[in-house]
Design an enzyme around this catalytic site. Sequence first.
Site, PDB file in Angstrom:
ATOM      1  N   HIS A 129     153.733 -19.714  79.798  1.00 43.25           N
ATOM      2  CA  HIS A 129     153.617 -20.667  80.256  1.00 43.25           C
ATOM      3  C   HIS A 129     153.934 -21.881  79.765  1.00 43.25           C
ATOM      4  O   HIS A 129     153.882 -22.977  80.294  1.00 43.25           O
ATOM      5  CB  HIS A 129     151.516 -20.823  80.148  1.00 43.25           C
ATOM      6  CG  HIS A 129     150.818 -20.160  80.570  1.00 43.25           C
ATOM      7  ND1 HIS A 129     149.900 -18.265  79.554  1.00 43.25           N
ATOM      8  CD2 HIS A 129     149.719 -19.647  81.632  1.00 43.25           C
ATOM      9  CE1 HIS A 129     149.399 -18.228  81.339  1.00 43.25           C
ATOM     10  NE2 HIS A 129     148.826 -18.807  81.966  1.00 43.25           N
ATOM     11  N   VAL A 174     158.825 -15.071  82.764  1.00 44.51           N
ATOM     12  CA  VAL A 174     158.944 -14.223  81.288  1.00 44.51           C
ATOM     13  C   VAL A 174     158.978 -12.969  81.353  1.00 44.51           C
ATOM     14  O   VAL A 174     157.490 -12.240  81.538  1.00 44.51           O
ATOM     15  CB  VAL A 174     158.523 -15.189  79.940  1.00 44.51           C
ATOM     16  CG1 VAL A 174     158.781 -15.046  78.720  1.00 44.51           C
ATOM     17  CG2 VAL A 174     159.241 -16.843  80.017  1.00 44.51           C
TER      18      VAL A 174
END
Length: 283
Positions: A41, A181
Site C-alpha cells: 500500500h 510488492v
Amino acid sequence: MSASPLIARTVPTLRRAIDNLRKRKATIALVPTMGALHDGHVSLVRLAKRRATRVVVSIFVNPTQFAPTEDFGAYPRTWKADIARLVAEEVDIVWHPGVAAMYPEGFATRIVPEGPALAGLEDRFRPHFFGGVATVVGKLFTQCRPDVAIFGEKDFQQLRVVMQMARDLDLGVKVIGSRTVRERDGLAMSSRNVYLSPEERQTATVLYRAMKESAARIRAGDSIAPAMGGGAEMIKAAGLALDYYEVRHAETLAPVTSRKDGPLRILVAARLGTTRLIDNIAV
Ligand code: PAF
C-alpha cells in the site's frame, strides 16, 4: 514530525476538504484500500504522490464485496498502525466512512460490470465480488473526484475491471496500476498473509516460483499447455488447492493459445488451509 492527514468520516466533511483542495488548484490522487496497510500500500501512496499534488487514501472494508461465507468479520483492521503509516507518508486526507455513510438506509443502486469482470477467473469463485468492488469504487470516485486513482497489480482482474468501468462510464479518472510488492522470498504482499501459519507462509512461496517457471518456459518457446501444466503441478504438489492457474491476454483477460496472442499474464488463485491467495505475473 509530519503533519497529520485530515480524517473525514462523512461525505459532507470529505466534500468540503476536496473542494478546498480544488480551490487551491491541487491535483488529486486517490488510493482506495481496505486498511491493514503494508509496504505494498505504501508503494501505491508513493506512486500517487508522484502523480498528483495531493493524496487521498480511503480505508473502508467494503461489506458488499464479501460473500456471507467469506472473511468480512475476520478481515484485519489495524487503524492505529494504518494512520501511523499514512502520517509518515504525509498523506493529505484519509477517507474513512462507516458502513452507514457509504450505504445509507435505503441504498438500492449497484454497478454490474461485464467484460473483464466475466473473464472466468475470480468471478467464477467469487461471483458477488466485482459488483461490490465496482459499486464502491464508483462511489469512491464520485465522492473524492480524483484526477488519478492507483490500484495494485496484485488484484489484476480488479485493476482491469476498474479501468474498464472508468472508461465506460466516463468517470474522468485515470486509473493507474502499480507493480506488486513482494517479500524477499517472492510472496506477494497481502493483508490476508497474516492468516498464514509460519509453515503455510513458507509453502505459499511456491505460487511465485511456479509462475516464474511457467513464464520462463513460455518465453523460451514451450507450448502453453505443458508450461502451465508444470506450474500447476508444482503448486498442487506443495499442498495447495488450485482454483485456477491460467495464462490470459494481459489487457482483455481473454484465453490465449499461443505466446503470439498478445501481451500475456499468468494468474493464479489457490487455497492454503483456510486462506485464499491470489497472484499474477507478466510473461
Ligand atoms: O483492493 C482492495 O483493497 C479493494 O477491493 C478496494 C479496491 C479498496 C475496493 O473495496
